[in-house]
Design an enzyme around this catalytic site. Structure first.
Site, PDB file in Angstrom:
ATOM      1  N   ASN A 118       0.842  -1.203   0.000  1.00  0.00           N
ATOM      2  CA  ASN A 118       0.000   0.000   0.000  1.00  0.00           C
ATOM      3  C   ASN A 118       0.877   1.252   0.000  1.00  0.00           C
ATOM      4  OD1 ASN A 118      -2.817   1.303   0.530  1.00  0.00           O
ATOM      5  ND2 ASN A 118      -1.422   2.280   1.968  1.00  0.00           N
ATOM      6  N   THR A 144       8.204  10.510   8.497  1.00  0.00           N
ATOM      7  CA  THR A 144       8.193  10.348   9.952  1.00  0.00           C
ATOM      8  C   THR A 144       9.587  10.576  10.526  1.00  0.00           C
ATOM      9  OG1 THR A 144       7.888   8.747  11.725  1.00  0.00           O
ATOM     10  CG2 THR A 144       8.344   7.829   9.582  1.00  0.00           C
ATOM     11  N   SER A 179      10.680  -0.038  12.488  1.00  0.00           N
ATOM     12  CA  SER A 179       9.581  -0.979  12.198  1.00  0.00           C
ATOM     13  C   SER A 179       9.456  -1.044  10.680  1.00  0.00           C
ATOM     14  CB  SER A 179       8.258  -0.464  12.792  1.00  0.00           C
ATOM     15  OG  SER A 179       7.753   0.610  12.006  1.00  0.00           O
ATOM     16  N   TYR A 181       6.733  -0.403   9.052  1.00  0.00           N
ATOM     17  CA  TYR A 181       6.010   0.820   8.685  1.00  0.00           C
ATOM     18  C   TYR A 181       6.994   1.980   8.484  1.00  0.00           C
ATOM     19  CZ  TYR A 181       4.357   5.432   9.869  1.00  0.00           C
ATOM     20  OH  TYR A 181       4.193   6.793   9.877  1.00  0.00           O
ATOM     21  N   HIS A 182       7.867   2.200   9.484  1.00  0.00           N
ATOM     22  CA  HIS A 182       8.818   3.312   9.367  1.00  0.00           C
ATOM     23  C   HIS A 182       9.754   3.104   8.163  1.00  0.00           C
ATOM     24  CE1 HIS A 182       7.744   3.953  13.743  1.00  0.00           C
ATOM     25  NE2 HIS A 182       7.853   5.213  13.383  1.00  0.00           N
ATOM     26  N   LYS A 185       8.474   4.388   4.949  1.00  0.00           N
ATOM     27  CA  LYS A 185       8.634   5.847   4.796  1.00  0.00           C
ATOM     28  C   LYS A 185      10.043   6.177   4.273  1.00  0.00           C
ATOM     29  CE  LYS A 185       4.642   7.351   6.770  1.00  0.00           C
ATOM     30  NZ  LYS A 185       3.711   8.345   6.256  1.00  0.00           N
ATOM     31  N   ASN A 240      -2.017  10.064  23.545  1.00  0.00           N
ATOM     32  CA  ASN A 240      -3.473   9.851  23.513  1.00  0.00           C
ATOM     33  C   ASN A 240      -3.833   8.593  24.296  1.00  0.00           C
ATOM     34  OD1 ASN A 240      -3.776  12.095  21.927  1.00  0.00           O
ATOM     35  ND2 ASN A 240      -4.182  10.998  20.022  1.00  0.00           N
ATOM     36  N   VAL A 254       3.997   2.003  30.285  1.00  0.00           N
ATOM     37  CA  VAL A 254       5.341   2.426  29.857  1.00  0.00           C
ATOM     38  C   VAL A 254       6.090   1.175  29.393  1.00  0.00           C
ATOM     39  CG1 VAL A 254       7.552   3.287  30.710  1.00  0.00           C
ATOM     40  CG2 VAL A 254       5.427   4.440  31.363  1.00  0.00           C
TER      41      VAL A 254
HETATM   42  N1  USQ Z   1       5.128   3.536  23.922  1.00  0.00           N
HETATM   43  C1  USQ Z   1       5.057   3.135  25.257  1.00  0.00           C
HETATM   44  N2  USQ Z   1       3.847   2.710  25.722  1.00  0.00           N
HETATM   45  C2  USQ Z   1       2.725   2.671  24.942  1.00  0.00           C
HETATM   46  C3  USQ Z   1       2.800   3.088  23.599  1.00  0.00           C
HETATM   47  C4  USQ Z   1       4.027   3.503  23.123  1.00  0.00           C
HETATM   48  O1  USQ Z   1       6.038   3.164  26.004  1.00  0.00           O
HETATM   49  O2  USQ Z   1       1.670   2.275  25.454  1.00  0.00           O
HETATM   50  C5  USQ Z   1       6.414   4.030  23.382  1.00  0.00           C
HETATM   51  C6  USQ Z   1       6.856   3.285  22.129  1.00  0.00           C
HETATM   52  O3  USQ Z   1       7.548   2.112  22.472  1.00  0.00           O
HETATM   53  C7  USQ Z   1       7.716   4.349  21.440  1.00  0.00           C
HETATM   54  C8  USQ Z   1       7.040   5.667  21.829  1.00  0.00           C
HETATM   55  O4  USQ Z   1       6.232   5.369  22.964  1.00  0.00           O
HETATM   56  O5  USQ Z   1       9.009   4.347  21.961  1.00  0.00           O
HETATM   57  C9  USQ Z   1       6.167   6.265  20.728  1.00  0.00           C
HETATM   58  O6  USQ Z   1       5.229   5.297  20.349  1.00  0.00           O
HETATM   59  P1  USQ Z   1       3.909   5.649  19.498  1.00  0.00           P
HETATM   60  O7  USQ Z   1       3.091   4.401  19.418  1.00  0.00           O
HETATM   61  O8  USQ Z   1       3.279   6.879  20.016  1.00  0.00           O
HETATM   62  O9  USQ Z   1       4.534   6.071  18.095  1.00  0.00           O
HETATM   63  P2  USQ Z   1       5.086   5.235  16.853  1.00  0.00           P
HETATM   64  O10 USQ Z   1       4.756   3.800  16.895  1.00  0.00           O
HETATM   65  O11 USQ Z   1       6.524   5.573  16.689  1.00  0.00           O
HETATM   66  O12 USQ Z   1       4.251   5.826  15.648  1.00  0.00           O
HETATM   67  C10 USQ Z   1       3.568   7.083  15.700  1.00  0.00           C
HETATM   68  C11 USQ Z   1       2.558   7.119  14.573  1.00  0.00           C
HETATM   69  C12 USQ Z   1       3.289   7.055  13.244  1.00  0.00           C
HETATM   70  C13 USQ Z   1       4.318   8.167  13.179  1.00  0.00           C
HETATM   71  C14 USQ Z   1       5.262   8.094  14.362  1.00  0.00           C
HETATM   72  C15 USQ Z   1       6.229   9.255  14.439  1.00  0.00           C
HETATM   73  O13 USQ Z   1       1.637   6.034  14.701  1.00  0.00           O
HETATM   74  O14 USQ Z   1       2.340   7.146  12.192  1.00  0.00           O
HETATM   75  O15 USQ Z   1       5.059   8.066  11.994  1.00  0.00           O
HETATM   76  O16 USQ Z   1       4.484   8.142  15.581  1.00  0.00           O
HETATM   77  S1  USQ Z   1       7.797   8.778  15.111  1.00  0.00           S
HETATM   78  O17 USQ Z   1       7.576   8.065  16.377  1.00  0.00           O
HETATM   79  O18 USQ Z   1       8.586   9.981  15.313  1.00  0.00           O
HETATM   80  O19 USQ Z   1       8.410   7.904  14.160  1.00  0.00           O
END
Ligand code: USQ
Length: 383
Positions: A118, A144, A179, A181-182, A185, A240, A254
């Site tokens: 996709n 990202t 990941s 997904y990343h 990108k 969120n 966490v």
């Molecule tokens: N995390 C926790 N506990 C949780 C959920 C997440 O500790 O319950 C940690 C994750 O392990 C990670 C961090 O929080 O280290 C951010 O996680 P996330 O789920 O908020 O973000 P991520 O999976 O990286 O993806 C999200 C969006 C994605 C975007 C990305 C930006 O879903 O579309 O590209 O954020 S970035 O993280 O800068 O790559």
């Protein structure tokens, strides 16, 4: 300007449509409801129901008097994509039309396959459609911050000058995504950079960090115009999620040591950034890269902020470290540059107590709809 928003039904897509329409641009949104389908298939639906695109456009027209054109279809299908370009002749294309979840991309082979095909397939079709119908248009592509990973040096804004054996050149900053997904990108960026070099496309690649929040100037006072608020581990972003967990009385999840640091921004600021990029286009033959975030937090910082907000609102919020289901550094150096959008005029909105409390109060209104078993199921980065 005529702005075509691909992925206009998403968490950022629909708010962008209202924002640009409100600013006087002529907006067309396209989407195939992939996110809605995947949310349903994985039992990860959002906190409250969100009307479909035609309903949202009708509500917006009632509120603002402005029309947003809706087209529903699969952007991997060349006939649909080329028809959109031929009919609408956009000046700007905003490309959000990707499977957006890192955990989803790691579930199993079919989920990985869908994400890869996709995301790359749509990017490739956008490039081909621009070349065929609107070669002078500007593409604003959502990348990202996760493309860069967490290197042990400062992260530059897209590009880095390297001196090697006495000679210098400028390169894309090294990428090391965490990941599949990343990684899609990263592959998008490479594909775009190739066609910028050979066909002289005009592209802005936005390296966006995790976004939080729901309220924007356009949806005030009408919950039906809000985006999806996902609190599950697949489609919900961390802040969120933590706020919903706090309201549900669920210990904040966490992962591991909680030192994972990322660059965050409010949805409102994401809109400001995209609008600045749209209204100040890149040059022809330029791949312009912005690091799109406002401030950095570790997961532990966010948990502390949510606990403090809970306390102000009379909620007892606890934190529980879980074994990290992801493969990522839990303690690391993180110092990304992010001056490009500020130079264009971005006035950032830092995370304030009011923003946190307003969001928690909004979630409190939907407290009874929180399904606790969606919060953590342990989607792991296993082989
Ligand atoms: N995390 C926790 N506990 C949780 C959920 C997440 O500790 O319950 C940690 C994750 O392990 C990670 C961090 O929080 O280290 C951010 O996680 P996330 O789920 O908020 O973000 P991520 O999976 O990286 O993806 C999200 C969006 C994605 C975007 C990305 C930006 O879903 O579309 O590209 O954020 S970035 O993280 O800068 O790559």
């Amino acid at each position: 300007m005529k702005v075509l928003i691909l992925g206009g039904d998403g968490y950022i897509g629909w708010p962008t449509a209202m924002n640009l329409s409100g600013a006087g641009h002529e907006v067309c949104v396209a989407d195939n409801y992939l996110r809605r389908r995947l949310m349903r298939e994985t039992d990860n639906e959002a906190l409250f129901e969100v009307p479909n695109l035609d309903r949202r456009a009708a509500l917006w027209e009632e509120k603002s008097g402005r029309k947003v054109t809706v087209r529903v279809g699969d952007l991997q299908d060349w006939t649909f994509m080329s028809g959109l370009f031929e009919d609408f002749q956009p000046d700007t294309i905003i490309h959000y039309a990707e499977q957006p979840s890192a955990p989803y991309s790691m579930i199993d082979r079919p989920a990985a396959d869908l994400t890869l095909k996709n995301n790359l397939g749509v990017t490739f079709n956008v490039i081909q459609a621009m070349n065929a119908y609107t070669p002078d248009a500007h593409l604003v592509k959502l990348g990202t911050m996760g493309e860069y990973g967490t290197p042990n040096i400062d992260i530059e804004e897209g590009w880095i000058e390297i001196e090697h054996k006495g000679r210098k050149d400028k390169f894309l900053f090294p990428r090391a995504a965490g990941s599949l997904y990343h990684t899609t990108k990263v592959l998008d960026t490479d594909l775009l950079w190739f066609y910028v070099r050979v066909w002289g496309l005009r592209v802005t690649d936005l390296m966006q960090g995790p976004v939080y929040g729901l309220a924007t100037d356009e949806n005030q006072g009408d919950d039906r115009l809000y985006s999806f608020l996902n609190y599950d581990e697949v489609f919900g972003t961390v802040l969120n999620r933590f706020m919903v967990q706090a309201v549900a009385g669920y210990p904040l999840t966490v992962y591991g040591k909680g030192g994972q640091t990322r660059g965050y921004l409010h949805l409102k600021d994401a809109l400001k950034c995209v609008r600045l990029a749209v209204e100040t286009p890149a040059d022809k033959g330029e791949l312009r890269v912005f690091n799109q975030f406002v401030e950095t937090f570790s997961v532990n910082d966010l948990a502390a902020r949510v606990q403090a907000s809970g306390k102000r609102l009379g909620l007892d919020v606890s934190v529980k470290s879980l074994p990290n289901p992801r493969k990522e550094a839990e303690e690391h150096y993180y110092n990304p540059t992010h001056t490009g959008l500020i130079d264009l005029g971005l006035e950032p909105t830092p995370l304030s107590d009011d923003i946190m409390d307003d969001m928690m109060n909004l979630i409190l209104r939907y407290r009874d709809q929180i399904e606790h078993d969606r919060i953590f199921r342990g989607v792991a980065w296993k082989k």
